[in-house]
Design a protein around this motif. Sequence first.
Motif, PDB file in Angstrom:
ATOM      1  N   UNK A 119      42.545  55.936  42.968  1.00 35.70           N
ATOM      2  CA  UNK A 119      41.324  56.367  43.657  1.00 35.70           C
ATOM      3  C   UNK A 119      41.381  56.228  45.176  1.00 35.70           C
ATOM      4  N   UNK A 120      42.469  55.731  45.716  1.00 36.62           N
ATOM      5  CA  UNK A 120      42.482  55.340  47.122  1.00 36.62           C
ATOM      6  C   UNK A 120      42.204  56.489  48.093  1.00 36.62           C
ATOM      7  N   UNK A 121      42.450  57.728  47.691  1.00 46.00           N
ATOM      8  CA  UNK A 121      42.172  58.863  48.574  1.00 46.00           C
ATOM      9  C   UNK A 121      40.842  59.537  48.259  1.00 46.00           C
ATOM     10  N   UNK A 122      40.165  59.045  47.227  1.00 49.33           N
ATOM     11  CA  UNK A 122      38.865  59.604  46.861  1.00 49.33           C
ATOM     12  C   UNK A 122      37.820  59.188  47.900  1.00 49.33           C
ATOM     13  N   UNK A 123      37.089  60.122  48.439  1.00 51.59           N
ATOM     14  CA  UNK A 123      36.177  59.829  49.552  1.00 51.59           C
ATOM     15  C   UNK A 123      35.070  58.870  49.153  1.00 51.59           C
ATOM     16  N   UNK A 124      34.585  58.991  47.907  1.00 49.47           N
ATOM     17  CA  UNK A 124      33.510  58.111  47.456  1.00 49.47           C
ATOM     18  C   UNK A 124      34.009  56.676  47.300  1.00 49.47           C
ATOM     19  N   UNK A 125      35.223  56.536  46.752  1.00 44.49           N
ATOM     20  CA  UNK A 125      35.824  55.210  46.614  1.00 44.49           C
ATOM     21  C   UNK A 125      36.059  54.586  47.983  1.00 44.49           C
ATOM     22  N   UNK A 126      36.557  55.381  48.915  1.00 43.46           N
ATOM     23  CA  UNK A 126      36.824  54.874  50.268  1.00 43.46           C
ATOM     24  C   UNK A 126      35.522  54.470  50.965  1.00 43.46           C
ATOM     25  N   UNK A 127      34.480  55.261  50.757  1.00 41.56           N
ATOM     26  CA  UNK A 127      33.191  54.950  51.373  1.00 41.56           C
ATOM     27  C   UNK A 127      32.596  53.664  50.809  1.00 41.56           C
ATOM     28  N   UNK A 128      32.674  53.513  49.488  1.00 43.07           N
ATOM     29  CA  UNK A 128      32.035  52.372  48.829  1.00 43.07           C
ATOM     30  C   UNK A 128      32.819  51.076  48.993  1.00 43.07           C
ATOM     31  N   UNK A 129      34.154  51.179  48.981  1.00 47.75           N
ATOM     32  CA  UNK A 129      34.972  49.950  48.954  1.00 47.75           C
ATOM     33  C   UNK A 129      35.686  49.662  50.261  1.00 47.75           C
ATOM     34  N   UNK A 148      37.848  48.813  53.377  1.00 44.02           N
ATOM     35  CA  UNK A 148      39.147  48.167  53.562  1.00 44.02           C
ATOM     36  C   UNK A 148      39.600  47.406  52.322  1.00 44.02           C
ATOM     37  N   UNK A 149      38.673  46.767  51.608  1.00 45.71           N
ATOM     38  CA  UNK A 149      39.059  45.971  50.432  1.00 45.71           C
ATOM     39  C   UNK A 149      39.616  46.858  49.317  1.00 45.71           C
ATOM     40  N   UNK A 150      39.046  48.045  49.151  1.00 47.64           N
ATOM     41  CA  UNK A 150      39.583  48.964  48.159  1.00 47.64           C
ATOM     42  C   UNK A 150      40.990  49.402  48.504  1.00 47.64           C
ATOM     43  N   UNK A 151      41.245  49.617  49.795  1.00 48.32           N
ATOM     44  CA  UNK A 151      42.580  50.005  50.226  1.00 48.32           C
ATOM     45  C   UNK A 151      43.568  48.852  50.076  1.00 48.32           C
ATOM     46  N   UNK A 152      43.112  47.626  50.286  1.00 47.62           N
ATOM     47  CA  UNK A 152      43.979  46.461  50.064  1.00 47.62           C
ATOM     48  C   UNK A 152      44.423  46.398  48.603  1.00 47.62           C
ATOM     49  N   UNK A 153      43.491  46.585  47.680  1.00 50.71           N
ATOM     50  CA  UNK A 153      43.832  46.511  46.256  1.00 50.71           C
ATOM     51  C   UNK A 153      44.796  47.613  45.840  1.00 50.71           C
ATOM     52  N   UNK A 154      44.873  48.677  46.627  1.00 48.22           N
ATOM     53  CA  UNK A 154      45.780  49.787  46.318  1.00 48.22           C
ATOM     54  C   UNK A 154      47.122  49.666  47.029  1.00 48.22           C
ATOM     55  N   UNK A 155      47.266  48.645  47.874  1.00 45.90           N
ATOM     56  CA  UNK A 155      48.457  48.534  48.719  1.00 45.90           C
ATOM     57  C   UNK A 155      49.456  47.510  48.194  1.00 45.90           C
ATOM     58  N   UNK A 156      50.684  47.954  47.926  1.00 47.50           N
ATOM     59  CA  UNK A 156      51.743  47.029  47.500  1.00 47.50           C
ATOM     60  C   UNK A 156      52.015  45.990  48.581  1.00 47.50           C
ATOM     61  N   UNK A 157      52.127  46.441  49.826  1.00 47.62           N
ATOM     62  CA  UNK A 157      52.486  45.536  50.907  1.00 47.62           C
ATOM     63  C   UNK A 157      51.398  44.496  51.170  1.00 47.62           C
ATOM     64  N   UNK A 158      50.151  44.926  51.231  1.00 44.18           N
ATOM     65  CA  UNK A 158      49.075  43.992  51.546  1.00 44.18           C
ATOM     66  C   UNK A 158      48.836  43.001  50.420  1.00 44.18           C
ATOM     67  N   UNK A 159      48.900  43.440  49.184  1.00 46.41           N
ATOM     68  CA  UNK A 159      48.711  42.513  48.059  1.00 46.41           C
ATOM     69  C   UNK A 159      49.863  41.511  47.980  1.00 46.41           C
ATOM     70  N   UNK A 160      51.048  41.958  48.322  1.00 41.73           N
ATOM     71  CA  UNK A 160      52.203  41.061  48.299  1.00 41.73           C
ATOM     72  C   UNK A 160      52.049  39.935  49.316  1.00 41.73           C
ATOM     73  N   UNK A 161      51.325  40.193  50.388  1.00 39.77           N
ATOM     74  CA  UNK A 161      51.186  39.208  51.453  1.00 39.77           C
ATOM     75  C   UNK A 161      49.969  38.285  51.276  1.00 39.77           C
ATOM     76  N   UNK A 162      49.214  38.475  50.210  1.00 38.13           N
ATOM     77  CA  UNK A 162      48.168  37.502  49.887  1.00 38.13           C
ATOM     78  C   UNK A 162      48.858  36.300  49.246  1.00 38.13           C
ATOM     79  N   UNK A 163      48.645  35.129  49.797  1.00 39.24           N
ATOM     80  CA  UNK A 163      49.408  33.949  49.390  1.00 39.24           C
ATOM     81  C   UNK A 163      49.168  33.566  47.938  1.00 39.24           C
TER      82      UNK A 163
END
Length: 221
Positions: A111-121, A123-138
């Motif tokens: 859903x990361x490119x869906x406009x409604x998902x991006x509007x509602x969630x 930066x946090x929604x994009x974090x959950x969709x990101x391999x790199x950012x999730x990997x860097x959560x301790x």
Amino acid sequence: MTVAMQALFVHGMGRSPITAFPLLRQLKQNGFSPSWYFYSVTFQNFTSISRRLEQKIERLAAQGDYVLIGHSLGGVLLREAVATLPPGTRMPTRIILLGSPVRPSRIAKALKRNWLFRLATSDCGQLLASDDRMEHVAASQVPTTSIIGTKSLGPLKKLFGDEENDCVVSYSEVCADWITEEIRLPVSHTFMPSNSLVVKTVIECLKADQPVLSPAPDQNQ
């Protein structure tokens, strides 16, 4: 007089502390001093939310021992906040994760490119969709229990295949070698904090760590 163990709950994305009312009530009835943390993913980014949470945890730590409970994104925020606590800060005695992803969410990726998902969630929604950012959560460095839902729906087979899931996250998205204890329960993701079986399991886990607790003080007195 022995001070009651503090318990902080952090809700999931798009939810609120109200979803955990049954859990918070049972925590108080079982001798804990419960509190919660509210945030909005629509209007705040992950960093600002986690920094404010870090400050709240610091205040808890200054008052005595405490445990942390996070549902879904709430668990991700807790791991980030605990990892950035100032040196010498009292650490939680246990973290309990309720359906909390430790890897990117395939639903968020879809859903990361869906406009409604991006509007509602945001930066946090994009974090959950990101391999790199999730990997860097301790990873958690304290005893950690992961409660994993296994109640799914047939139509989700296309998304999750034969993998165990709770309608939102799959087993592979919530498992990690640093997790101390895994508990599988036949529950779905969204209402985990209010599910009676989940609530009972959380209380049992925490009471096993603290078999003797004084009643929580009545803050209305």
